[in-house]
Design an enzyme around this catalytic site. Sequence first.
Site, PDB file in Angstrom:
ATOM      1  N   HIS A 123      -3.985   6.474   8.666  1.00 36.05           N
ATOM      2  CA  HIS A 123      -3.312   6.574   7.900  1.00 36.05           C
ATOM      3  C   HIS A 123      -2.823   8.450   7.822  1.00 36.05           C
ATOM      4  O   HIS A 123      -1.686   8.885   7.484  1.00 36.05           O
ATOM      5  CB  HIS A 123      -2.970   6.268   6.153  1.00 36.05           C
ATOM      6  CG  HIS A 123      -2.173   4.548   7.646  1.00 36.05           C
ATOM      7  ND1 HIS A 123      -0.783   4.493   7.324  1.00 36.05           N
ATOM      8  CD2 HIS A 123      -2.459   3.111   6.525  1.00 36.05           C
ATOM      9  CE1 HIS A 123      -0.726   3.411   7.720  1.00 36.05           C
ATOM     10  NE2 HIS A 123      -2.073   2.815   6.393  1.00 36.05           N
ATOM     11  N   GLU A 181       2.588   1.253  10.312  1.00 33.89           N
ATOM     12  CA  GLU A 181       1.179   0.381  10.160  1.00 33.89           C
ATOM     13  C   GLU A 181       0.656  -0.078  12.236  1.00 33.89           C
ATOM     14  O   GLU A 181      -0.346  -0.343  11.951  1.00 33.89           O
ATOM     15  CB  GLU A 181       1.264  -1.052   9.417  1.00 33.89           C
ATOM     16  CG  GLU A 181       1.520  -0.327   7.755  1.00 33.89           C
ATOM     17  CD  GLU A 181       0.222  -0.165   7.354  1.00 33.89           C
ATOM     18  OE1 GLU A 181      -1.061  -0.246   7.818  1.00 33.89           O
ATOM     19  OE2 GLU A 181       0.630   0.179   6.251  1.00 33.89           O
ATOM     20  N   ASP A 212       8.021  -5.229   0.003  1.00 31.61           N
ATOM     21  CA  ASP A 212       6.687  -6.100   0.358  1.00 31.61           C
ATOM     22  C   ASP A 212       7.018  -7.567   0.647  1.00 31.61           C
ATOM     23  O   ASP A 212       5.925  -7.487   2.102  1.00 31.61           O
ATOM     24  CB  ASP A 212       6.790  -6.887  -1.084  1.00 31.61           C
ATOM     25  CG  ASP A 212       5.534  -5.378  -1.562  1.00 31.61           C
ATOM     26  OD1 ASP A 212       5.488  -4.362  -1.241  1.00 31.61           O
ATOM     27  OD2 ASP A 212       5.677  -5.136  -2.894  1.00 31.61           O
ATOM     28  N   HIS A 250      -8.818   2.840   9.355  1.00 29.24           N
ATOM     29  CA  HIS A 250      -7.703   2.036   9.133  1.00 29.24           C
ATOM     30  C   HIS A 250      -6.685   3.028   8.204  1.00 29.24           C
ATOM     31  O   HIS A 250      -5.274   3.437   8.424  1.00 29.24           O
ATOM     32  CB  HIS A 250      -6.653   0.783   8.874  1.00 29.24           C
ATOM     33  CG  HIS A 250      -5.543   0.509   8.692  1.00 29.24           C
ATOM     34  ND1 HIS A 250      -5.353  -0.023   9.950  1.00 29.24           N
ATOM     35  CD2 HIS A 250      -4.712   0.598   7.378  1.00 29.24           C
ATOM     36  CE1 HIS A 250      -4.498  -0.349   9.290  1.00 29.24           C
ATOM     37  NE2 HIS A 250      -3.708   0.512   7.956  1.00 29.24           N
ATOM     38  N   GLU A 251      -7.614   3.333   6.895  1.00 28.74           N
ATOM     39  CA  GLU A 251      -7.255   4.007   5.949  1.00 28.74           C
ATOM     40  C   GLU A 251      -7.492   5.653   5.970  1.00 28.74           C
ATOM     41  O   GLU A 251      -6.036   6.335   6.033  1.00 28.74           O
ATOM     42  CB  GLU A 251      -7.472   3.675   4.506  1.00 28.74           C
ATOM     43  CG  GLU A 251      -7.366   2.970   4.051  1.00 28.74           C
ATOM     44  CD  GLU A 251      -6.143   2.243   4.480  1.00 28.74           C
ATOM     45  OE1 GLU A 251      -5.501   2.779   3.540  1.00 28.74           O
ATOM     46  OE2 GLU A 251      -6.387   0.532   4.172  1.00 28.74           O
ATOM     47  N   TYR A 308       1.772  -5.244  11.297  1.00 29.25           N
ATOM     48  CA  TYR A 308       0.691  -3.910  11.381  1.00 29.25           C
ATOM     49  C   TYR A 308       0.135  -4.501  12.767  1.00 29.25           C
ATOM     50  O   TYR A 308       0.243  -3.801  13.913  1.00 29.25           O
ATOM     51  CB  TYR A 308      -0.800  -4.882  10.720  1.00 29.25           C
ATOM     52  CG  TYR A 308      -0.323  -4.340   9.067  1.00 29.25           C
ATOM     53  CD1 TYR A 308      -1.426  -3.257   9.256  1.00 29.25           C
ATOM     54  CD2 TYR A 308       0.547  -5.252   8.539  1.00 29.25           C
ATOM     55  CE1 TYR A 308      -1.266  -2.566   7.350  1.00 29.25           C
ATOM     56  CE2 TYR A 308       0.406  -4.952   7.268  1.00 29.25           C
ATOM     57  CZ  TYR A 308      -0.822  -3.339   6.784  1.00 29.25           C
ATOM     58  OH  TYR A 308      -0.100  -3.247   5.470  1.00 29.25           O
ATOM     59  N   GLU A 352      -3.766   4.468   1.213  1.00 33.33           N
ATOM     60  CA  GLU A 352      -4.210   5.329   2.108  1.00 33.33           C
ATOM     61  C   GLU A 352      -3.885   6.913   1.517  1.00 33.33           C
ATOM     62  O   GLU A 352      -2.534   7.995   1.551  1.00 33.33           O
ATOM     63  CB  GLU A 352      -3.404   6.220   3.260  1.00 33.33           C
ATOM     64  CG  GLU A 352      -1.448   5.367   3.544  1.00 33.33           C
ATOM     65  CD  GLU A 352      -0.823   4.372   3.696  1.00 33.33           C
ATOM     66  OE1 GLU A 352      -0.447   4.289   4.107  1.00 33.33           O
ATOM     67  OE2 GLU A 352      -2.548   3.304   3.097  1.00 33.33           O
TER      68      GLU A 352
END
Length: 638
Positions: free
Chosen positions: A325, A344, A403, A321-322, A411, A297
Amino acid sequence: MNKINLVIGMALILFWVGCHQNKNEENSNQEVKMEDIIINDIHTYAKPEEAVVTHLDWEAEIDFEKKKIIGKAALTIKKADDAKYLILDTKGLYIEKVTLDASPDQVTFSLGDQDQWKGAPLTINIKPNTAVVNVYYVTGESAEALQWLDPSQTSGGEQPFLFTQSQAILARSWVPIQDSPGIRFTYTANVKVPAGLIALMSAQNPQEKSEDGLYTFTMTQPIPAYLLALSVGDLTFQPISDRTGVYAEPALIDKAVYEFGELEEMVQAAESLYGPYRWDRYDLLVLPPSFPFGGMENPRLTFATPTILAGDRSLTSLVAHELAHSWSGNLVTNGTWNDFWINEGFTVYFEHRIMEKLYGKDYSEMLASLAMQGLEEEVSRMITEGNGIDTKLKLNLEGRSPDDGVTTIAYDKGYFFLRQIEETVGRDVFDSFLQKYFADNAFKVMTTERFITYLNENLIRKNDLDPIDETCRQWIYEEGLPQEKPTPVSGRFDSVSQVLDHWVKNGNLEITEGGSAETAKWSTHEWLHFLRNLPKDMTADQMKSLDDNFHFAESGNAEILAAWFEHVIRHQYEANYARLEDFLIHTGRRKFLMPLYTEMAKSVDGKERAINIYKKARPNYHFVSTNSIDALLNWEES
């Protein structure tokens, strides 16, 4: 969980933007107060209570031959009166020299010990009157954010390509910066690239190539370092509306423009829900297949995987979704990576609302149903593997890579938590709350604890509602899923369920060559529901029947391919092994790679096959993907 300690007292930062920007009226009041700074981010060396970066002037030359960036980062800072040092995050950078303000004299600096995840702190001696710190540097050979692609790895096959992936803490591998989501800055850039290529950033972008390879960029809205982005390649641009458009390699541009033809409608739908778009333009860049995510994003320029170019606009929920953001994440940002769900979970909720507004409730409920299926499987797997602690929304990533928190939990558990609140208090009330949430917290950071406080003050008490403390506790701080949770219902999955039931009871689909009239109407989401719910154990004849009738392995839809290939691996359906290998070699999206390599690694023969494929595929993958797969396969470079 430890509470986030916020810096209080000294008014260190009056505003982020700085007087050297040309700001429009809308963005001129982006004042960030001291209490909006998070200082105990475990993934940064920065000490913003002493000295903090507020603006970056970046100069860079992109050297494809040596695969390095030669850069100068001029960092405008705000500092305490007694501050003696500016501390930056770096990873693998070669620091040539450091100067202060306009002086050519070099100052003392030191690089600390290298940490596996955090890299090394760059500590720079500053003076009482220092306003700008200039760092001259070169990126290292293994800069983890950068992926250098040879011409053969692009669609055109003639020019090289470079792209960055800074999230979560990889910006420090190509720019010396305070790499924390709780620290925002504006930036300008002057970038030199080889002739014939165009450079793009998460900023105001060119729409045509420059003859001399020089490009200038400006980002007037303050962003955290993980939203720094750069891409260089043989790209072309086509507009979709006055404020939206698409960049792609020439061979893909027409397909991309069709796929994203509803981009302006998406932006308008988002604005109608939760307020104006605050980033001027919204453009998409379609990257080569090695891009490790579905999308990233980056403000003004979403990076997108080519795997969503299905030809029928069926995978554009990723774009929603992006786009979402731009409010949740870019506008209101998680304070630390332990609060990743703040980015998220809100974004998935917003994404589903955009899709519902554009395509109807039944369509969005298909997405929600698939999300719940995936979430329940992920939670079960993580608990079985003894990793239940990471099924909490509030994470503890001490001593780990951020990560590790990039799972379905942030999410989809985040989404269903917010949906649970919506269903409890009512949609109209919740929408009013979210509109205020985005407006009140624009260009600020948000932690889990701060959100709970804001929720109670501005939703519960303001509307004289019953407390939801127990709901928050169960969703945020407990492992697994609460017993009381939303139940998505999609009528469009009814026909899919009937076909599946027939399969389970009769062992066949009773379909004709090429599929029935009913299945011919199915969308990608219906096919995913079908594939995900096939029996775990099938005979070779059943696999061949599915293959003969539906030709899944020949699909141009990456989502369908990935779902089918899990069955191919599990049932050792050798007829599709060659297509599986081709898919793994030419697809770099981690969402698809990890389940397939994981399934192969469950058997001795499968793991050997996985390693043989990985030897060929690994050069095409970004560090984000190789870092995960290396650990899975116990990979060691020969």
